[in-house]
Design a protein around this motif. Structure first.
Motif, PDB file in Angstrom:
ATOM      1  N   ASP A 114       0.700  -1.182   0.183  1.00 17.33           N
ATOM      2  CA  ASP A 114       0.048   0.203  -0.019  1.00 17.33           C
ATOM      3  C   ASP A 114       0.929   1.150  -0.093  1.00 17.33           C
ATOM      4  O   ASP A 114       0.617   2.371  -0.715  1.00 17.33           O
ATOM      5  N   LYS A 115       2.022   1.180   0.849  1.00 14.82           N
ATOM      6  CA  LYS A 115       2.864   2.370   1.093  1.00 14.82           C
ATOM      7  C   LYS A 115       3.478   2.614  -0.341  1.00 14.82           C
ATOM      8  O   LYS A 115       3.684   3.523  -0.904  1.00 14.82           O
ATOM      9  N   VAL A 116       3.875   1.501  -0.917  1.00 11.93           N
ATOM     10  CA  VAL A 116       4.826   1.295  -2.282  1.00 11.93           C
ATOM     11  C   VAL A 116       3.861   2.352  -3.342  1.00 11.93           C
ATOM     12  O   VAL A 116       4.182   3.043  -4.043  1.00 11.93           O
ATOM     13  N   ASP A 117       2.433   1.721  -3.342  1.00  8.65           N
ATOM     14  CA  ASP A 117       1.543   2.371  -4.209  1.00  8.65           C
ATOM     15  C   ASP A 117       1.406   3.768  -3.957  1.00  8.65           C
ATOM     16  O   ASP A 117       1.282   4.700  -4.971  1.00  8.65           O
ATOM     17  N   GLU A 118       1.222   4.178  -2.793  1.00  6.07           N
ATOM     18  CA  GLU A 118       0.960   5.648  -2.293  1.00  6.07           C
ATOM     19  C   GLU A 118       2.163   6.461  -2.856  1.00  6.07           C
ATOM     20  O   GLU A 118       1.829   7.593  -3.510  1.00  6.07           O
ATOM     21  N   ILE A 119       3.434   6.000  -2.658  1.00 11.89           N
ATOM     22  CA  ILE A 119       4.346   6.907  -3.048  1.00 11.89           C
ATOM     23  C   ILE A 119       4.649   6.816  -4.510  1.00 11.89           C
ATOM     24  O   ILE A 119       4.712   8.034  -4.967  1.00 11.89           O
ATOM     25  N   ARG A 120       4.335   5.964  -5.211  1.00 12.16           N
ATOM     26  CA  ARG A 120       4.226   5.735  -6.598  1.00 12.16           C
ATOM     27  C   ARG A 120       3.327   6.790  -7.285  1.00 12.16           C
ATOM     28  O   ARG A 120       3.688   7.662  -8.093  1.00 12.16           O
ATOM     29  N   THR A 121       2.013   6.858  -6.754  1.00 14.95           N
ATOM     30  CA  THR A 121       0.920   7.527  -7.253  1.00 14.95           C
ATOM     31  C   THR A 121       1.312   9.188  -7.019  1.00 14.95           C
ATOM     32  O   THR A 121       0.981   9.863  -7.828  1.00 14.95           O
ATOM     33  N   ARG A 122       1.471   9.267  -5.593  1.00 14.31           N
ATOM     34  CA  ARG A 122       1.924  10.910  -5.271  1.00 14.31           C
ATOM     35  C   ARG A 122       3.090  11.463  -6.041  1.00 14.31           C
ATOM     36  O   ARG A 122       3.065  12.467  -6.581  1.00 14.31           O
ATOM     37  N   LEU A 123       4.160  10.630  -6.356  1.00 12.67           N
ATOM     38  CA  LEU A 123       5.209  11.161  -7.078  1.00 12.67           C
ATOM     39  C   LEU A 123       4.661  11.370  -8.656  1.00 12.67           C
ATOM     40  O   LEU A 123       5.007  12.052  -9.410  1.00 12.67           O
ATOM     41  N   LYS A 124       3.898  10.450  -9.039  1.00  8.96           N
ATOM     42  CA  LYS A 124       3.330  10.669 -10.488  1.00  8.96           C
ATOM     43  C   LYS A 124       2.578  11.768 -10.659  1.00  8.96           C
ATOM     44  O   LYS A 124       2.847  12.671 -11.552  1.00  8.96           O
TER      45      LYS A 124
END
Ligand code: AMP
Ligand code: ZN
Length: 496
Positions: free
Chosen positions: A467-477
Motif C-alpha cells: 500500500d505504501k509503495v503504491d502511495e509513493i508511486r501515485t503521489r510522485l506521479k
C-alpha cells in the motif's frame, strides 16, 4: 533652509526628518564598482547597505530613482592622477580589448549582486557612455575660470575654487594640509597647485583607452564621471549620494567642487558613507591580500574560512551591524549569523502556515495588542534612526517570539484579535523579505529529497508494504515523477 552641517550629515531620523527635494520622488546616486576585477566581500557590504536604504525608502512610499554607475575608465592605479588606468592595465596584461574586461567584470558584479539579493538600480550608466557630457562639464569649468589646460591635460584649480567656496567641507580637510601631504608624482609639475586634480589627462604613448577632445587625445579624470552622471539623471541638486567611506576624499570632495564650480549648486542634500568590512581589524582590500570572493565564501575554499557560508547568512551577518560602523569578519560571527538567519526564516515558514483562529468566547487582550503595536513601532523607529538594521533585527526577534507563541498554542489568535494578528504576520514578513531582503534558501536540492523518498520506497517494498509503495508511486506521479523499479535498483525519471 537647510544648514550646511545638515547637508553633509548622513540621513538620520529618516521618516521624521528626511526631506526629499521633490517628494514623493527621491534621487539616489551610489558610486558603483570599477570593473577591472571581481568584487570582494567588502564591496558587497557597501552595495548591500544602499540596497537597504533603497528598499526602505520604497517601503515608505517614495518613488526612488536609484543610479549606480559602472566605472569603466579613468580610475588610475594610483587613485591620484598618476599611474595606469586600472582597466587598461588589466586589458594589457590579459591581451584583451578593454571592453572585454569591462563586460566580464560587469557580468560578474551583477551576478554577485543577484546572489545576495541586492536589487538592480533604476539606471546603471557607465563612464565611457558619457564622455561627451564629461567634456562639456570640463568646458564649463574652463569658462568659469576654475580649470586650466596645460600640455593637453586639464586640471581643476582648487585654490581658485576656494576663493569663493570651501574645498574640504565634506571630508573636513584643510587645503594647506592637503598641499603639504601630497607626494611628488608625475604630472604634479603640470599642476599650479599640488591639490589640483585632473579633469582630463593627455594619453601618453601606449595608453589604450582614449578619446578625442578639444585638448587633444586623452581620457577623463575619475571624479568627473560621477558628477556628470548623477546630475544628468537626477538633476543639479539631488537627494542622496553614497559610497564607501574611502571615497569621501578625494572622490566625493572633488565631485562637489566640480558640480558647484560648473552649476553653482551643491549637488547633494544628504551624503551617506558606509564603513569598511575589515579582517582582523584591517580594511578588506585586494591590495592587502586579505579579501575573499563571494564564490570562495560559498564554497568555504579559502584559508580564512572554517566552512562555507550561504549568501543569505552573509547578508544577515552584515545587517547585524549599522552601516556606519566597521564590521569585522570572523567565522564565529558568521556561524552565529547562520543560526539567526535560520530562526527568522523558520519564522517566515510558520507565518505562511499560520491561520487566524479564535473561539467564540474569547476577547482580545489589550496588553497583548499593545505589546504587538509597540514592537512594530520599534521596528520602524530602528529603521528611521539612520537605517539601523541591527536594532531592527532585534525587534524582529521580538515579533518572532509572539509568532512562535501562537504557533505553539501559548498565545491564541483570539487574544490578539484578527487585526493585530494580521499586522503581526504582515509586518514580520515585510521586514524580513522586502526591507531586509532575506530570502529563503532551500537547504537541500530536489534530488537529495527524492533520493530519501526512494529509500523509503525500497524499504517498504522489502517489507512487502505494498500500500505504501503504491502511495509513493501515485503521489510522485502526480508531481510528474515516475519511479523506475528495476531489478537491482530503484531510480526515477520525468514522466514523458
Ligand atoms: P571599488 O570598485 O574598489 O571602487 O569599490 C566599490 C565600492 O566598494 C566603493 O564604494 C568602496 O568604497 C567600497 N569598498 C571597498 N572596500 C570595501 C570594504 N572593505 N568594506 C566596505 N566597502 C568597501
Ligand atoms: Zn563615484
Amino acid at each position: 533652509m537647510q544648514s550646511r552641517l545638515k547637508i553633509y550629515n548622513s540621513l538620520s531620523k529618516v521618516k521624521e526628518n528626511f526631506e526629499a527635494i521633490n517628494p514623493p520622488h527621491v534621487g539616489m546616486y551610489v558610486c558603483g564598482p570599477t570593473v577591472y576585477s571581481d568584487v570582494h566581500l567588502g564591496n558587497v557590504r557597501t552595495f548591500l547597505s544602499f540596497d537597504i536604504i533603497y528598499r526602505y525608502l520604497m517601503h515608505l512610499g517614495f518613488k526612488v530613482r536609484y543610479v549606480r554607475n559602472i566605472t569603466d575608465v579613468g580610475h588610475l592605479t594610483d587613485d591620484s592622477d598618476d599611474g595606469e588606468d586600472k582597466i587598461g592595465k588589466k586589458a594589457r596584461l590579459e591581451n584583451l580589448e578593454p571592453m572585454e574586461i569591462v563586460q566580464k567584470y560587469t557580468n560578474g558584479f551583477r551576478k554577485v549582486m543577484q546572489q545576495f539579493n541586492i536589487l538592480e538600480p533604476s539606471i546603471e550608466p557607465s563612464a565611457t557612455g558619457h564622455i561627451l557630457e564629461q567634456i562639456s562639464l570640463i568646458e564649463k569649468l574652463l569658462e568659469n575660470g576654475l580649470a586650466y589646460e596645460t600640455g593637453g591635460s586639464v586640471y581643476f584649480d582648487v585654490n581658485k575654487y576656494n576663493e569663493k567656496h570651501n574645498y574640504g567641507k565634506l571630508s573636513g580637510r584643510i587645503i594647506e594640509d592637503l598641499i603639504a601631504g601630497f607626494r611628488d608624482l608625475d604630472g604634479q609639475d603640470e599642476k599650479r597647485n599640488k591639490a589640483d586634480f585632473a579633469l582630463w589627462k593627455k594619453a601618453v604613448k601606449g595608453h589604450i583607452m582614449k578619446w578625442p577632445s578639444p585638448w587633444g587625445i586623452g581620457f577623463p579624470g575619475w571624479h568627473l564621471e560621477c558628477s556628470v552622471m548623477s546630475t544628468k539623471y537626477l538633476g543639479d541638486t539631488f537627494d542622496i549620494h553614497g559610497g564607501g567611506m574611502d571615497l569621501k576624499f578625494p572622490h566625493h570632495e572633488c565631485e562637489i567642487a566640480q558640480c558647484v564650480g560648473a552649476n553653482g549648486k551643491d549637488p547633494v542634500k544628504y551624503w551617506i558613507h558606509t564603513n569598511m568590512l575589515t579582517v582582523n581589524g584591517q580594511k578588506m582590500s585586494k591590495s592587502l591580500n586579505n579579501s575573499f570572493l563571494p564564490e570562495e565564501l560559498f564554497s568555504g575554499n579559502h584559508s580564512l574560512l572554517d566552512q562555507p557560508y550561504s549568501p543569505m547568512t552573509v547578508r544577515f551577518f552584515m545587517l547585524q551591524s549599522h552601516y556606519s560602523s566597521t564590521l569585522d569578519f570572523s567565522n564565529d560571527a558568521l556561524k552565529a549569523a547562520a543560526k539567526g538567519y535560520k530562526k527568522l526564516i523558520n519564522g517566515l515558514s510558520i507565518c505562511h502556515d499560520l491561520k487566524y483562529t479564535s473561539s467564540e468566547d474569547e476577547t482580545p487582550s489589550e496588553q497583548q495588542q499593545s505589546q504587538v503595536d509597540q514592537i512594530i513601532a520599534n521596528c520602524y523607529h530602528a529603521m528611521n534612526d539612520d537605517f539601523n538594521t541591527a536594532r531592527t533585527i532585534a525587534q524582529l526577534f521580538n515579533l518572532l517570539k509572539k509568532i512562535n507563541s501562537i504557533s505553539t498554542g501559548q498565545l491564541s489568535g483570539g487574544q490578539l484579535g484578527k487585526e493585530h494578528f494580521d499586522k503581526l504576520i504582515i509586518t514580520f514578513k515585510t521586514f524580513v523579505q522586502d526591507i531586509l531582503g532575506l530570502l529563503e534558501e532551500k537547504p537541500v536540492d530536489f534530488e537529495s529529497f527524492l533520493h530519501i523518498l526512494l529509500e523509503v520506497y525500497a524499504e517498504a517494498k522489502n517489507n512487502r508494504q505494498y500500500d505504501k509503495v503504491d502511495e509513493i508511486r501515485t503521489r510522485l506521479k502526480a508531481l510528474g515523477i515516475v519511479v523506475k523499479d528495476m531489478k537491482d535498483k530503484i531510480g526515477w525519471a520525468y514522466e514523458e
